[in-house]
Motif scaffolding. Sequence first.
Motif, PDB file in Angstrom:
ATOM      1  N   GLN A   1       0.838  -1.197   0.000  1.00 35.00           N
ATOM      2  CA  GLN A   1       0.000   0.000   0.000  1.00 35.00           C
ATOM      3  C   GLN A   1       0.870   1.242   0.000  1.00 35.00           C
ATOM      4  O   GLN A   1       1.762   1.396   0.823  1.00 35.00           O
ATOM      5  CB  GLN A   1      -0.893  -0.025   1.239  1.00 35.00           C
ATOM      6  N   LEU A   2       0.635   2.149  -0.961  1.00 35.88           N
ATOM      7  CA  LEU A   2       1.483   3.327  -1.109  1.00 35.88           C
ATOM      8  C   LEU A   2       0.638   4.562  -1.345  1.00 35.88           C
ATOM      9  O   LEU A   2      -0.206   4.591  -2.239  1.00 35.88           O
ATOM     10  CB  LEU A   2       2.463   3.148  -2.271  1.00 35.88           C
ATOM     11  N   ASP A   3       0.871   5.570  -0.516  1.00 37.12           N
ATOM     12  CA  ASP A   3       0.196   6.854  -0.667  1.00 37.12           C
ATOM     13  C   ASP A   3       1.197   7.850  -1.241  1.00 37.12           C
ATOM     14  O   ASP A   3       2.360   7.877  -0.841  1.00 37.12           O
ATOM     15  CB  ASP A   3      -0.322   7.336   0.689  1.00 37.12           C
ATOM     16  N   GLU A   4       0.742   8.688  -2.172  1.00 35.71           N
ATOM     17  CA  GLU A   4       1.639   9.641  -2.813  1.00 35.71           C
ATOM     18  C   GLU A   4       2.302  10.568  -1.800  1.00 35.71           C
ATOM     19  O   GLU A   4       3.479  10.929  -1.938  1.00 35.71           O
ATOM     20  CB  GLU A   4       0.886  10.466  -3.859  1.00 35.71           C
ATOM     21  N   SER A   5       1.571  10.948  -0.755  1.00 35.96           N
ATOM     22  CA  SER A   5       2.144  11.851   0.244  1.00 35.96           C
ATOM     23  C   SER A   5       3.284  11.175   1.005  1.00 35.96           C
ATOM     24  O   SER A   5       4.277  11.820   1.361  1.00 35.96           O
ATOM     25  CB  SER A   5       1.064  12.327   1.217  1.00 35.96           C
ATOM     26  N   ASP A   6       3.161   9.850   1.261  1.00 39.91           N
ATOM     27  CA  ASP A   6       4.249   9.121   1.917  1.00 39.91           C
ATOM     28  C   ASP A   6       5.485   9.111   1.028  1.00 39.91           C
ATOM     29  O   ASP A   6       6.607   9.315   1.500  1.00 39.91           O
ATOM     30  CB  ASP A   6       3.821   7.691   2.224  1.00 39.91           C
ATOM     31  N   LEU A   7       5.279   8.859  -0.259  1.00 37.41           N
ATOM     32  CA  LEU A   7       6.400   8.839  -1.191  1.00 37.41           C
ATOM     33  C   LEU A   7       7.093  10.198  -1.225  1.00 37.41           C
ATOM     34  O   LEU A   7       8.324  10.284  -1.177  1.00 37.41           O
ATOM     35  CB  LEU A   7       5.917   8.446  -2.585  1.00 37.41           C
TER      36      LEU A   7
ATOM     37  N   VAL B   1      13.641  13.468   2.019  1.00 39.48           N
ATOM     38  CA  VAL B   1      14.793  13.108   2.851  1.00 39.48           C
ATOM     39  C   VAL B   1      15.808  12.292   2.053  1.00 39.48           C
ATOM     40  O   VAL B   1      17.017  12.484   2.184  1.00 39.48           O
ATOM     41  CB  VAL B   1      14.336  12.325   4.095  1.00 39.48           C
ATOM     42  N   GLY B   2      15.308  11.365   1.219  1.00 45.12           N
ATOM     43  CA  GLY B   2      16.172  10.504   0.406  1.00 45.12           C
ATOM     44  C   GLY B   2      15.760  10.553  -1.050  1.00 45.12           C
ATOM     45  O   GLY B   2      14.929   9.746  -1.482  1.00 45.12           O
ATOM     46  N   PRO B   3      16.296  11.485  -1.843  1.00 45.42           N
ATOM     47  CA  PRO B   3      15.837  11.697  -3.220  1.00 45.42           C
ATOM     48  C   PRO B   3      16.104  10.537  -4.184  1.00 45.42           C
ATOM     49  O   PRO B   3      15.399  10.396  -5.178  1.00 45.42           O
ATOM     50  CB  PRO B   3      16.609  12.954  -3.673  1.00 45.42           C
ATOM     51  N   GLN B   4      17.117   9.729  -3.909  1.00 43.73           N
ATOM     52  CA  GLN B   4      17.396   8.614  -4.820  1.00 43.73           C
ATOM     53  C   GLN B   4      16.401   7.490  -4.568  1.00 43.73           C
ATOM     54  O   GLN B   4      16.198   7.067  -3.434  1.00 43.73           O
ATOM     55  CB  GLN B   4      18.824   8.095  -4.635  1.00 43.73           C
ATOM     56  N   ILE B   5      15.797   6.990  -5.662  1.00 43.80           N
ATOM     57  CA  ILE B   5      14.747   5.973  -5.548  1.00 43.80           C
ATOM     58  C   ILE B   5      15.275   4.605  -5.962  1.00 43.80           C
ATOM     59  O   ILE B   5      15.875   4.449  -7.027  1.00 43.80           O
ATOM     60  CB  ILE B   5      13.540   6.305  -6.431  1.00 43.80           C
TER      61      ILE B   5
ATOM     62  N   ASP C   1       6.534  -0.462 -10.405  1.00 40.99           N
ATOM     63  CA  ASP C   1       5.276  -0.062 -11.048  1.00 40.99           C
ATOM     64  C   ASP C   1       4.731   1.202 -10.408  1.00 40.99           C
ATOM     65  O   ASP C   1       4.273   2.124 -11.102  1.00 40.99           O
ATOM     66  CB  ASP C   1       4.242  -1.188 -10.947  1.00 40.99           C
ATOM     67  N   ALA C   2       4.780   1.263  -9.077  1.00 40.73           N
ATOM     68  CA  ALA C   2       4.305   2.449  -8.364  1.00 40.73           C
ATOM     69  C   ALA C   2       5.178   3.653  -8.681  1.00 40.73           C
ATOM     70  O   ALA C   2       4.677   4.782  -8.811  1.00 40.73           O
ATOM     71  CB  ALA C   2       4.280   2.187  -6.862  1.00 40.73           C
TER      72      ALA C   2
ATOM     73  N   ALA D   1       4.001   7.140 -10.658  1.00 46.22           N
ATOM     74  CA  ALA D   1       4.229   8.468 -10.075  1.00 46.22           C
ATOM     75  C   ALA D   1       5.015   9.374 -11.024  1.00 46.22           C
ATOM     76  O   ALA D   1       5.318  10.517 -10.679  1.00 46.22           O
ATOM     77  CB  ALA D   1       4.963   8.340  -8.743  1.00 46.22           C
ATOM     78  N   GLY D   2       5.362   8.845 -12.194  1.00 45.44           N
ATOM     79  CA  GLY D   2       6.092   9.629 -13.173  1.00 45.44           C
ATOM     80  C   GLY D   2       7.578   9.727 -12.891  1.00 45.44           C
ATOM     81  O   GLY D   2       8.245  10.637 -13.385  1.00 45.44           O
ATOM     82  N   LEU D   3       8.117   8.761 -12.112  1.00 46.61           N
ATOM     83  CA  LEU D   3       9.524   8.787 -11.722  1.00 46.61           C
ATOM     84  C   LEU D   3      10.239   7.547 -12.256  1.00 46.61           C
ATOM     85  O   LEU D   3       9.595   6.587 -12.705  1.00 46.61           O
ATOM     86  CB  LEU D   3       9.636   8.842 -10.198  1.00 46.61           C
ATOM     87  N   VAL D   4      11.565   7.575 -12.200  1.00 49.94           N
ATOM     88  CA  VAL D   4      12.372   6.450 -12.673  1.00 49.94           C
ATOM     89  C   VAL D   4      13.304   6.020 -11.547  1.00 49.94           C
ATOM     90  O   VAL D   4      14.058   6.845 -11.012  1.00 49.94           O
ATOM     91  CB  VAL D   4      13.209   6.830 -13.910  1.00 49.94           C
ATOM     92  N   PRO D   5      13.276   4.758 -11.152  1.00 47.70           N
ATOM     93  CA  PRO D   5      14.174   4.303 -10.082  1.00 47.70           C
ATOM     94  C   PRO D   5      15.605   4.199 -10.585  1.00 47.70           C
ATOM     95  O   PRO D   5      15.851   3.971 -11.778  1.00 47.70           O
ATOM     96  CB  PRO D   5      13.607   2.926  -9.725  1.00 47.70           C
ATOM     97  N   SER D   6      16.553   4.355  -9.677  1.00 44.83           N
ATOM     98  CA  SER D   6      17.958   4.182 -10.039  1.00 44.83           C
ATOM     99  C   SER D   6      18.351   2.710 -10.041  1.00 44.83           C
ATOM    100  O   SER D   6      19.384   2.333 -10.601  1.00 44.83           O
ATOM    101  CB  SER D   6      18.860   4.956  -9.076  1.00 44.83           C
TER     102      SER D   6
END
Length: 225
Positions: free
Chosen positions: A16-22, A28-32, A40-41, A45-50
């Motif tokens: 379970q993931l809420d956008e506000s939590d992300l 605090v930790g910008p690298q994903i 997928d989440a 959210a329009g982001l790309v994980p490292s």
Amino acid sequence: MIVQHSDPVTLVGGGQLDESDLNRALAVGPQIIAADSGADAVRQAGLVPSAVIGDFDSLSDETRNSLSPELLHHIPEQDSTDFEKCLGNVDAPLVLGVGFTGRRIDHHLANLNTLVRYPERRCLLLDGTDIVFLAPPSIALDLAPGTPVSLFPFGVVEGMSEGLEWPISGLTFTPDGRVGTSNRATGPISIHLTAPKMLLILPASAFEAAASVLVQNASTWPIAA
């Protein structure tokens, strides 16, 4: 080691993931980093994980095909969870986990178990209600009077405390015996523990303060044997 970073990182799971939590974690930790279907989440959210780490049994083909192959770190063994695969392969001052609670209680319990089995890895899990992390040997937090403070043991552990309505000094905690849920802060608290077996659970409002303390706190557990 797959990921090594000198700053806190955000780890996204498939729960379970809420956008506000992300967004709070990313502040605090910008690298994903993504654990399997957590990618997928991240994509939604329009982001790309490292990096994406896991056995890929739940990662969608669409997300997998959208990512560069060098970002995908497939660990096929089935003896560990995706969260464990990530925590064992990410070296950072603090891992901020979102998307690791809710949906399936067995997954949630397994993730809490992993926090305890990797005491040398500082990891804080956040959801819309609570935060949870393995308490270091000693920790001090500036909490408002009345803030809920829960202590849940995953093994035999004793400790001392200041600033709790019900002090823990002289008590022995065990998973099948005494636990320390629903305590309250009377103001700033400090807790000292004898073993890396105690989870500290606080309201989500304490996320930023707890993250800051965990990054700066020099008190660490030795690497598990």
